[in-house]
Design a protein around this motif. Structure first.
Motif, short mmCIF file in Angstrom:
data_model
loop_
_atom_site.label_atom_id
_atom_site.label_comp_id
_atom_site.label_asym_id
_atom_site.label_seq_id
_atom_site.Cartn_x
_atom_site.Cartn_y
_atom_site.Cartn_z
N SER A 1 0.83 -1.19 0.00
CA SER A 1 0.00 0.00 0.00
C SER A 1 0.87 1.24 0.00
N LEU B 1 -0.53 4.15 0.65
CA LEU B 1 -1.21 5.11 1.50
C LEU B 1 -0.41 5.26 2.79
N ASN B 2 -0.16 6.48 3.17
CA ASN B 2 0.66 6.73 4.34
C ASN B 2 -0.05 7.71 5.26
N ALA B 3 -0.78 7.14 6.21
CA ALA B 3 -1.55 7.99 7.12
C ALA B 3 -0.65 8.77 8.07
N ALA B 4 0.53 8.20 8.35
CA ALA B 4 1.42 8.85 9.31
C ALA B 4 1.80 10.25 8.83
N SER B 5 1.86 10.42 7.52
CA SER B 5 2.27 11.73 7.00
C SER B 5 1.25 12.82 7.34
N LEU B 6 0.00 12.44 7.56
CA LEU B 6 -1.01 13.42 7.95
C LEU B 6 -0.58 14.14 9.23
N TYR B 7 -0.16 13.33 10.21
CA TYR B 7 0.25 13.91 11.48
C TYR B 7 1.63 14.52 11.38
N GLU B 8 2.52 13.88 10.63
CA GLU B 8 3.90 14.41 10.50
C GLU B 8 3.86 15.81 9.95
N ASN B 9 3.02 16.03 8.95
CA ASN B 9 3.00 17.34 8.29
C ASN B 9 2.37 18.42 9.17
N LEU B 10 1.71 18.00 10.24
CA LEU B 10 1.11 19.00 11.13
C LEU B 10 2.09 19.44 12.22
N GLN B 11 3.18 18.65 12.35
CA GLN B 11 4.12 18.99 13.41
C GLN B 11 5.07 20.04 12.91
N LYS C 1 15.07 2.68 6.92
CA LYS C 1 14.02 3.43 7.63
C LYS C 1 13.29 2.52 8.62
N GLU C 2 13.00 1.32 8.20
CA GLU C 2 12.30 0.39 9.08
C GLU C 2 13.16 0.10 10.32
N GLU D 1 13.14 3.18 12.54
CA GLU D 1 11.88 3.39 13.25
C GLU D 1 11.68 2.40 14.39
#
Lengths: 194, 691
Positions: free
Chosen positions: A2, A4-14, A96-97, A100
């Motif tokens: 996939s 789709l990277n939902a983590a980037s939603l929050y990352e971009n808000l920081q 990266k894995e 993390e």
């Protein structure tokens, strides 16, 4: 896989975290961070000097396509391990894995530090602190039996640069794993223990 | 993607924050928080700035797609916005914008986008923004897609949507919904795979079929309670004023060539296993599907994935038994993913799972005992037909135990070891777990934590850091002295030629044994010495490459049959240097099995080969990957599998066969079709085609 990277939603808000930039890497800031963004190399710190290559390899080889290369940090004078190493993976995603999911977790009963590195080059495996160990061991106030026993500057206050002014306390990153800051001297002892 | 840049106006950043973080403060102030968000968004919308409106629309769509835990929250916000005249059109635009993403579903490799969008659409139906008839029509679209697809891509989207839509669909459109359920029953009966979709379907069917029973009623009542997944129930009056979008929609179904394989579930939660008629709790399955989604969507960021699980635990108010159920579902789902040894394209490493398990347990430190007990329950239930499961599990657990201060029940684990059964699966499991554990941390460092009987037992095992003895000691002494002198390849060869007794093959063998002893000092020794000498041995007129490979593999086995670590490392290195080939490796393992070597030694070799082949596939680097070579390997493996009586060895050989075929497909797409035609098993073909 996939995309789709939902983590980037929050990352971009920081707020972007100010990342350390090593000026002695001889790279511009943009070049330096670009290299980090595509790097396949990790720096492992806070290792016990008794931790073997096999132990490090066993853990980090579990990620992705495995470890491409492992370079142990060594004392240039004695050849002994001094508690850090570089791990190269085959691609950025595997690195990266590992970064993390293995950062700050224990290996050989020590919490290891896993940082991005711009890439190994010859000479960077040697410590630059007192006696060929890492600088951080020179500043340690409390003895650590799993780290090199260094006669340090303890009790003499901060070190001074040649101009007589104060030099700020050096972070281990700055002195030990800078990108390309190590100057190759003529007649280096070759890596010839085999 | 939502991005904060220097030039982004602050109100847009605020809007993005508001929407993305909606509900993150927990369920206690839910109603107030949601109302506030609605008010603030309404105020911004009334400013009538196009970039602000666009930001709102895009933020909603992104969050609806990527945050399935909050589908109900976003649906509630949109429903509340639709009740105000000033913001009705905002709701319409958001929904219409989302519907434009429907064609994208079929383009994705995995069903995850379809799942999250459909989940959100079902919540829009639940709040009354979407017409139930239109929604059920799109379930028909998915069902049609499921019928015509050879893989359960659309079926998975359909099944994961049903639990979120079924209450409303049964209420408003019972006949059509029941028709869909009957069609799905037919589809699922044809499928004979017990994977996550099977168990999900069991729970849905049992829920729908048991409407009269008490247990069903209890579960049903949970769907009617106000909660984090269903915040719209907090606004009963407002929900009666929701303005429905008067527009139908369709999911474009495109016939896909890529095969999708749902995850296997090899070990079920204890509560949902039943000896009789497989009654399952739909809530457990809903939780399980959410866990899969969260891992898929957040796997690139450990902090975020942990945050999502914490959010779930903090925001969804659970009774102690529900907490225990959640914990078990979480741990079982993660460990099931660890032990899924049949290759998957989206397979994550054991380091991912052990790292995640560690971080999650650290945030549940007050229930660490229960965590570890749940892990023990899982291990008691693992299938005992594949030693690759043992490898994966021991990788994961050894790392986890190192990081949880060794708070494991030592006696329980060691109790599985039976000294009277030399080759049992459980004995192998115990040996592997402790070997890997004491490789990651020296046993001397934790003698105060490990029971003495276990230390004594461990010390009595073959030391995996030391090779077995060399046979020709006097020859070896000479060779060791040459190695210490650091002779180069030519010089070494000259010296070896001077040794006339024993014969050249034995000399080469002894040389390799001595070399392997030196190599085993460290990884660095391996890298330097193998390149210095092994590559040199490949030069013409020294030894035939086939012979060199054969001797090398026999020597590795003789010296390192007790250490998977060394087998893996050497096989990989020697393959890279091309001193051995994949075909030689397969012939070698065939010989070892034929010679009826000790079971654990065979297992070690099989695990090492599987690991090396799997990593080759990940790198798209398969040595000598010609059609003829791979065909020959496949033929040999097929024969070995057919003849093998031992189910453990057979299953491992099957996995190795899959790895090599998958590797061939990745590097040689055109010819792989030709090879696939020779593969008889549909199951194997499906797996290969999913890559």
């Amino acid at each position: 896989m996939s995309n789709l990277n939902a983590a980037s939603l929050y990352e971009n808000l920081q707020q972007p975290i100010s990342q350390y930039y090593d000026k002695s890497s001889n790279l511009t800031r943009e070049e330096y961070f670009y290299k980090l963004s595509i790097s396949t190399t990790l720096y492992l710190g806070n290792l016990s000097i008794y931790t073997t290559e096999e132990q490090i390899f066993e853990l980090f080889n579990r990620v992705g396509a495995g470890v491409r290369r492992l370079i142990m940090g060594r004392n240039k004078e004695t050849g002994k391990a001094i508690g850090f190493c570089f791990i190269e993976y085959f691609n950025h995603e595997d690195a990266k894995e590992a970064h993390e999911y293995l950062d700050l977790l224990k290996l050989d009963e020590r919490a290891i530090r896993v940082d991005w590195d711009i890439g190994y080059s010859e000479g960077r495996e040697y410590g630059r602190g007192t006696g060929g160990n890492q600088v951080r061991d020179s500043y340690r106030k409390v003895a650590d039996p799993e780290r090199p026993n260094v006669q340090s500057n303890r009790g003499r206050g901060r070190s001074y640069n040649n101009n007589g002014g104060r030099r700020k306390q050096v972070d281990e990153d700055e002195s030990d794993n800078s990108g390309g800051g190590y100057k190759k001297r003529a007649g280096n002892r070759s890596n010839n223990n085999y | 993607m939502l991005q904060i840049q220097h030039q982004t106006p602050p109100e847009i950043n605020r809007i993005r924050q508001l929407i993305c973080k909606a509900g993150d403060d927990g369920a206690d102030t839910f109603k107030k928080d949601l109302q506030k968000i609605v008010d603030v968004l309404g105020e911004y919308y009334q400013q009538n700035k196009q970039d602000v409106k666009d930001a709102m629309i895009q933020s909603f769509i992104q969050c609806a797609k990527l945050l399935p835990l909050k589908s109900g929250i976003y649906a509630t916000i949109l429903a509340l916005l639709s009740t105000k005249q000033t913001t009705q059109s905002l709701t319409d635009q958001i929904i219409l914008g989302l519907l434009e993403h429907l064609p994208q579903i079929a383009q994705e490799e995995t069903p995850i986008l379809g799942q999250t969008i459909l989940k959100f659409l079902s919540e829009l139906m639940n709040v009354g923004l979407l017409n139930t008839v239109s929604f059920v029509e799109c379930l028909y679209d998915l069902e049609g897609g499921a019928e015509n697809e050879q893989s359960p891509f659309y079926l998975q989207i359909l099944l994961t949507t049903i639990p979120h839509a079924m209450i409303k669909a049964m209420e408003k459109n019972q006949i059509e919904f029941k028709n869909i359920i009957q069609n799905v029953e037919v589809l699922m009966t044809k499928r004979k795979t017990e994977d996550r979709l099977f168990h999900l379907w069991q729970s849905i069917r049992n829920f729908l079929n048991n409407q009269e029973k008490d247990a069903h009623t209890q579960i049903f009542q949970q769907f009617l309670k106000t909660s984090y997944p269903r915040p719209y129930l907090l606004f009963p009056d407002e929900m009666t004023q929701v303005r429905q979008l008067r527009r139908g929609f369709k999911i474009p179904i495109v016939k896909r060539t890529q095969i999708w394989r749902p995850q296997q579930i090899l070990v079920l939660n204890d509560e949902i296993r039943s000896q009789s008629n497989n009654k399952t709790d739909i809530q457990i399955e809903i939780t399980r599907q959410w866990i899969y989604e969260t891992i898929d969507l957040f796997k690139t960021n450990r902090q975020q994935i942990v945050f999502q699980f914490q959010l779930y635990q903090n925001c969804i108010k659970m009774t102690p038994s529900q907490e225990a159920q959640f914990r078990q579902t979480l741990i079982f789902t993660l460990l099931n993913m660890v032990i899924e040894v049949v290759p998957r394209k989206d397979q994550l490493s054991t380091a991912f799972y052990s790292g995640l398990l560690t971080h999650l347990s650290q945030r549940n430190s007050d229930s660490i005992k229960e965590w570890n007990e749940t892990i023990e329950q899982f291990i008691d239930l693992i299938p005992q037909n594949n030693i690759l499961i043992v490898e994966q599990l021991s990788d994961c657990l050894s790392h986890y135990f190192c990081n949880s201060n060794f708070k494991l029940n030592w006696d329980k684990y060691f109790g599985k070891y039976n000294p009277d059964e030399t080759d049992s699966f459980n004995n192998y499991l115990v040996v592997m777990i402790f070997r890997k554990l004491f490789l990651l941390v020296s046993v001397e460092k934790i003698t105060d934590l490990v029971p003495k009987n276990i230390i004594d037992w461990y010390n009595s095992l073959q030391d995996i850091t030391k090779p077995l003895d060399i046979e020709q000691l006097s020859v070896a002494e000479k060779i060791n002295s040459y190695l210490q002198q650091k002779l180069n390849g030519i010089e070494m060869l000259e010296q070896l030629k001077l040794i006339t007794n024993p014969g050249p093959e034995v000399v080469i063998q002894t040389f390799l044994e001595s070399l392997l002893q030196s190599i085993s000092k460290s990884i660095t020794h391996l890298n330097v010495l193998s390149k210095r000498y092994l590559s040199f041995l490949l030069q013409p007129n020294i030894i035939k490459p086939e012979k060199l490979g054969e001797i090398l593999l026999q020597t590795i086995f003789r010296m390192w049959n007790h250490s998977i670590f060394h087998l893996k490392v050497y096989l990989k290195e020697f393959l890279n240097l091309e001193v051995i080939s994949n075909l030689q490796i397969i012939n070698w393992v065939g010989e070892i099995i034929k010679q009826k070597s000790e079971a654990f030694k065979i297992y070690n070799v099989l695990i090492a080969i599987n690991d090396v082949f799997r990593k080759q596939t990940k790198l798209d680097q398969v040595q000598d990957c010609t059609y003829e070579n791979v065909k020959e390997i496949n033929t040999i493996l097929t024969k070995m599998i057919e003849q093998e009586q031992d189910i453990i060895i057979q299953s491992s050989l099957e996995t190795i066969q899959l790895q090599i075929l998958i590797a061939f497909k990745s590097t040689n797409g055109a010819q792989s079709e030709k090879l696939l035609k020779e593969v008889k098993s549909t199951y194997i073909k499906q797996i290969i085609m999913s890559f």
